[in-house]
Design a protein around this motif. Structure first.
Motif, short mmCIF file in Angstrom:
data_model
loop_
_atom_site.label_atom_id
_atom_site.label_comp_id
_atom_site.label_asym_id
_atom_site.label_seq_id
_atom_site.Cartn_x
_atom_site.Cartn_y
_atom_site.Cartn_z
N LEU A 1 43.21 31.61 47.52
CA LEU A 1 42.39 31.48 46.31
C LEU A 1 42.73 30.21 45.53
O LEU A 1 41.88 29.68 44.81
CB LEU A 1 42.59 32.70 45.41
N LEU B 1 38.67 40.96 44.11
CA LEU B 1 39.09 39.56 44.00
C LEU B 1 38.27 38.81 42.96
O LEU B 1 38.80 37.95 42.24
CB LEU B 1 38.99 38.88 45.37
N GLU B 2 36.99 39.11 42.88
CA GLU B 2 36.15 38.47 41.86
C GLU B 2 36.63 38.81 40.45
O GLU B 2 36.51 38.00 39.52
CB GLU B 2 34.70 38.89 42.03
N ARG B 3 37.18 40.02 40.27
CA ARG B 3 37.71 40.43 38.97
C ARG B 3 39.12 39.88 38.72
O ARG B 3 39.69 40.09 37.66
CB ARG B 3 37.77 41.96 38.88
N GLY B 4 39.67 39.20 39.72
CA GLY B 4 41.01 38.68 39.59
C GLY B 4 42.10 39.69 39.86
O GLY B 4 43.28 39.44 39.57
N GLU C 1 33.21 44.63 50.93
CA GLU C 1 32.57 44.51 49.61
C GLU C 1 33.52 44.91 48.49
O GLU C 1 33.56 44.27 47.44
CB GLU C 1 31.29 45.36 49.58
N GLY D 1 36.00 42.18 48.00
CA GLY D 1 35.38 41.07 47.28
C GLY D 1 35.24 41.35 45.79
O GLY D 1 35.48 40.46 44.96
N ARG D 2 34.86 42.58 45.41
CA ARG D 2 34.72 42.93 44.00
C ARG D 2 36.07 42.81 43.28
O ARG D 2 36.14 42.29 42.16
CB ARG D 2 34.16 44.35 43.85
#
Length: 244
Positions: A168, A127-130, A121, A124-125
């Motif tokens: 990505l 990577l979602e923020r870049g 998790e 994932g957080r």
């Protein structure tokens, strides 16, 4: 689709399968040491190292490796798999391509435990923020044990960051599948290695697989985290040479 691979040395074939946090570079030390006695083959899975991340249809890592081995004329080999590549090694063994197995902190079919879910998790957080660098550093921080040097830490970050960037950027993202495997039916000698400083999930998985495989021996390394081949490379090279 060409799967990058390299080989070195002569003798009985040994195939090195990298974890999904690294690429074939994780085996640099073992590659040198094993090539003095064996024909050593290493590959980069799709989306790792030198291999692009693309597929025209759903793909499978074990199928990719099997095609590489067929092209090299290898019908059976000792398979060394780290982490998620332990699954790849088991699929290849189920297809009759393994004469012997070494599984380092392998993944298994056990349900993910809270420690593993929390790690996934957080990754994932980030990577979602870049924050690809932050996610790569999370992997190095989580997976490397206390014996790892700064050089090993930087190497894991480098390999993991490259894999994240390649994967990505894929559009469309390739679809992957797994083959069904019954470890109880894989009747070949197997060495299962567990790191005492690894996440509890992987410790449980190593013990679980060692109990399922008919001819397995479990070795627990008190000093090791999840990637012992990078933490104490000389010791893992010796372990592999002794076993193989």
């Amino acid at each position: 689709m060409t799967i990058w691979h390299a080989e070195r040395g002569t003798g009985e074939p040994v195939v090195l399968l990298h974890s999904t946090a690294t690429d074939s570079g994780m085996w640099d030390h073992q590659w040198e040491a094993l090539a003095e006695r064996f024909r050593v083959i290493k590959v980069d899975f799709r989306g790792y190292g030198h291999t692009p991340y693309r597929a025209e249809k759903p793909y499978n890592h074990a199928d990719d490796v099997a095609r590489v081995l067929a092209a090299l004329g290898v019908t059976q080999a000792a398979l060394v798999g780290s982490s998620g590549a332990g699954r790849v090694a088991l699929e290849l063994a189920a297809a009759g391509l393994a004469g012997r197995l070494v599984l380092l902190n392998p993944i298994s079919t056990l349900e993910p435990t809270p420690d593993l879910r929390a790690y996934w998790e957080e990754e994932g957080r980030l990577l979602e923020r870049g924050d690809v660098q932050g996610a790569a550093e999370l992997n190095a921080r989580t997976l490397l044990g206390p014996e790892a040097t700064d050089v090993a830490w930087r190497r894991v970050v480098e390999m993991q960051r490259h894999a994240f960037e390649v994967q990505l950027a894929a559009d469309p993202e390739p679809e992957q599948f797994e083959h069904e495997v019954s470890p109880a039916d894989i009747d070949v000698p197997a060495l299962v290695v567990a790191g005492a400083h690894d996440l509890p999930y992987f410790l449980h998985s190593a013990h679980h697989l060692a109990g399922e495989l008919p001819r397995a021996r479990l070795v627990e390394l008190e000093w090791a985290g999840h990637l012992p081949a990078l933490e104490r490379p000389e010791e893992i090279s010796s372990l592999l040479l002794d076993y193989l």
